[in-house]
Design an enzyme around this catalytic site. Structure first.
Site, PDB file in Angstrom:
ATOM      1  CD  GLU A 195      28.282 -18.901  20.608  1.00 39.97           C
ATOM      2  OE1 GLU A 195      29.458 -18.521  20.616  1.00 39.97           O
ATOM      3  OE2 GLU A 195      27.493 -18.732  21.560  1.00 39.97           O
ATOM      4  CD  GLU A 206      27.074 -22.344  24.480  1.00 48.74           C
ATOM      5  OE1 GLU A 206      27.634 -21.355  25.014  1.00 48.74           O
ATOM      6  OE2 GLU A 206      27.510 -22.924  23.489  1.00 48.74           O
TER       7      GLU A 206
END
Ligand code: GAL
Length: 730
Positions: free
Chosen positions: A390, A451
């Site tokens: 991320e 995710e």
């Protein structure tokens, strides 16, 4: 010849930085894997394990050098390690998740005592990934993986990479890339052979001769004969062993074998395509969960057995076909087990949202190199994560990491986990954290959801029933949507197990309650959803998402419940009254292998004395499983269940012992928050709070073997209940 000694025993440890003049008597004796501080499982200060500690070990050489080199191998120590051998300091190794080796030959005494001293910095150093910003997990300190002492000849095999090709044809073959390191000042003429272990009709062997220049490493490629091999697959994960021999040729002398390495590998072809993931040419929808490597009490210092157990839980209790090792390379024991049982792996470099300066990036690139060089033979690994989880785009950095991964391993695709759909696509697979509570339409291809859920719906095992149901149904919904879209290779949910974290995340008690299981690896309802996706040919599953107490839910009416099952039908009874026989909710979840069942018409407004819930799961009209839940939700039993009846009496082995307070029928009682006290009788150590307050009616402690054999009895007491179990150390 090569010879390797496990070097985990007889270490001294002190939780501070001391130098040579501190006597051994000031230290504690420890055995690795070791956590620098045993913690409660929650409500602790996450600075408590962040300090510099000293490990010390005295040793004499277990065998003579005989002209060989001696290497000290660390599989993993958190976070920065400075090793001194007999007063000679080595450069600090930065990074807690990849192995490192030191050539200690020139600093050891062949006869007499040697001293290793390790200063281990377990603070969150901003110069080392994942640190420099905030991180949603903890990097517990300690030399938490194995250490080895390894003898090698001056010319030796540094590494072997086995790749397999054309695996689905009758002309499949393996290729062994062998790196030979020559540490001498003379060129060495060597013979290298690669052979499959086992009995074969055909000889699967090939060899070559090369000259390795002085003080250098040479890479040679050996192509093994073609043939038909059993494929490594999810249901039948066949492993082969390639034996690589290194022989030295001196003029007028017979060849002498100087080194041998054995590597396990599998014949398999894994591809991410625009229309999904293919294993050996077969389309497989990936369904998985993320795993952190941390545990209650022991941080990351889990034994081989516990690591293997996690892989088993993911495959056999949660029905996953893939796990992402968020957010770093994990234990070799875990990965070996994934190979053995057929569980795919997405492995990635350490990091979380933050990219540091050039020196930091250098450490990240070293992590990437070490991860791939350590793990390239695992058939379970199907993709390398080459981005910091991320993080924002960084063109040059990620061009470098992609190039490095492709150069080190041309056989596997790269991915890089991001959380927005417009980031620069430098990898082979667009790997996306999709927190939309749906599945966004892929904008790139191939596409994999790495995710979902997580912080969007944190759920504790002792939360109210409605929340636990919603948590489970969100997982079901997203797996169904992922199943519906061929452009989505699959979905890896956040996450398998609750985990300890910093104050910026989680519930304040230093726990992120994002798991489908709790930190002890015990199920919430969402875990039952995953389990229900297992084929009934492997395991029949049926669990109701209810504790059958109308008074605990809004409006006090239990008219319908969800049941997670892989049966064809479920018949429900309340007391003796048959409510009906139900089929899976195909209309709502057409893209799941086994949709949940909605059981309607229960109409239970008050807990009735004779109103136990009884469910019967049917396959081909036969009852194959039943579940009963008592209306009288009083604790009836305390159970103590070790995962293993035997441990190795080696000082390292550990097993989990599960404690539950149950109703008449063996269901955990979510609000039975009793404190449980433990007694250990015999030669073993308990890792766990004592007393331990149960959460959701369940909890666990760990038993660690000492180096003495014999039976160990564990006794647990809660309120009027007592339970005991025995574990044999041998
Ligand atoms: C993601 C992150 C994970 C975890 C998760 C919680 O953004 O990658 O490490 O923090 O959120 O939902």
């Amino acid at each position: 010849m090569r010879s390797t000694h496990l070097f985990n025993h007889d270490w001294f440890f002190i939780p501070q930085k001391v130098t040579g003049d501190t006597p051994d008597s000031a230290f504690e004796r420890v055995i690795l894997p070791h956590t620098n501080k045993v913690m409660p499982h929650r409500n602790f200060d996450d600075k408590a394990y962040q300090f510099i500690s000293t490990y010390r070990k005295h040793f004499t050489l277990p065998e003579p050098l005989n002209g060989r080199r001696l290497m000290l191998d660390f599989d993993g120590a958190m976070l920065a390690t400075t090793v001194t051998i007999n007063g000679h300091p080595f450069d600090e190794h930065k990074g807690g998740y990849v192995p490192f080796s030191l050539d200690i030959t020139d600093y050891v005494h062949e006869a007499g005592d040697n001293l290793i001293e390790v200063h281990l910095d377990s603070t969150e150093r901003p110069d080392i990934p994942p640190f420099g910003f905030v991180v949603d997990y903890l990097a517990f300190g300690g030399i938490y993986r194995d250490v080895f002492l390894r003898y090698v000849e001056p010319c030796y095999i540094e590494n072997v990479r086995v790749s397999t090709h054309d695996v689905t044809s009758a002309h499949a073959y393996a290729q062994a890339d062998v790196w030979v390191k020559n540490t001498t000042d003379d060129a060495q003429k060597v013979y290298i052979s690669a052979e499959f272990e086992g009995d074969w009709d055909t000889e699967f062997v090939t060899s070559t001769e090369v000259i390795v220049p002085a003080n250098s490493t040479l890479q040679t490629t050996l192509t093994l004969p073609k043939g038909t091999f059993e494929l490594w697959s999810l249901d039948n994960p066949i492993l082969y062993t390639c034996v690589v021999d290194l022989g030295l040729e001196a003029p007028n002398q017979p060849m002498t074998l100087i080194d041998q390495m054995k590597v396990k590998f599998g014949f398999r072809e894994a591809q991410f395509r625009a229309d999904g993931f293919y294993l050996n040419g077969e389309h497989i929808k990936l369904r998985g969960l993320n795993r952190h490597q941390t545990y209650p009490y022991i941080g990351a210092a889990a034994s081989a057995r516990l690591q293997q157990k996690d892989a088993d839980i993911l495959k056999y209790e949660l029905g996953c076909n893939i796990v992402r090792t968020s957010h770093y390379p994990q234990s070799p024991y875990f990965l070996n087990r994934c190979d053995e049982i057929g569980l795919l792996v997405f492995e990635e470099i350490p990091g979380w949202q933050h990219i540091g300066d050039d020196a930091w990036k250098q450490v990240a690139k070293n992590d990437l190199r070490k991860m791939i060089e350590r793990d390239w033979n695992h058939p379970c690994i199907v993709i390398w994560g080459v981005r910091i989880n991320e993080s924002w785009d960084d063109h040059d950095f990620y061009c470098d990491t992609n190039a490095l991964a492709r150069q080190l391993d041309p056989t596997r695709p790269t991915g890089g986990v991001r959380f927005w759909a417009e980031s620069e696509f430098l990898e082979d697979v667009y790997t996306m954290n999709d927190f939309s509570n749906g599945i966004i339409e892929p904008t790139q291809s191939p596409w994999l959801v790495t995710e979902f859920n997580g912080h969007m719906y944190p759920t504790k095992s002792y939360d109210g029933e409605e929340r636990k149901i919603e948590h489970a149904m969100r997982h079901a919904k997203i797996q169904n949507l992922a199943g519906a879209n061929r452009k989505v290779s699959g979905a890896i949910g956040w996450c398998a197990f609750d985990y300890n974290t910093h104050v910026q995340f989680g519930a304040g008690d230093r726990v992120c309650y994002h798991g489908v299981m709790d930190m002890f690896r015990l199920p919430k309802y969402a875990a039952h959803f995953y389990a229900s996706q297992i084929s009934p040919a492997v395991l029949v599953v049926m669990k109701a998402a209810t504790s059958w107490q109308p008074g605990d839910i809004s409006e006090g009416l239990l008219n319908s419940i969800w049941v997670f099952s892989n049966c064809e039908q479920v018949t429900a009874y309340v007391g003796d009254e048959k409510i009906g026989t139900f089929t899976p909710a195909w209309d709502e979840f057409p893209h799941l292998p086994h949709p949940p069942f909605k059981i309607d018409g229960l109409g239970v407004a008050v807990a009735r004395p004779n109103g136990d819930l009884r469910l019967e799961g049917l396959i081909k009209g036969k009852i194959v499983i039943t579940q009963r839940i008592s209306t009288d939700a009083l604790p009836k039993k305390l159970t103590l269940t070790p995962d293993d009846a035997q441990l190795h009496a080696d000082g390292m082995d550990m097993t989990r012992v599960v404690i539950k307070i149950e109703d008449t029928y063996g269901n955990p009682l979510p609000f039975a928050t009793y404190p449980v006290t433990f007694e250990v009788h015999g030669e073993a150590d308990l890792y766990g709070e004592n007393p331990l307050v149960l959460m959701g009616g369940q909890g666990a402690v760990f038993i660690r073997a000492r180096q003495t054999s014999g039976a160990v009895k564990l006794v647990a007491r809660a309120d009027k209940f007592t339970a005991e179990c025995e574990i044999v150390m041998r």
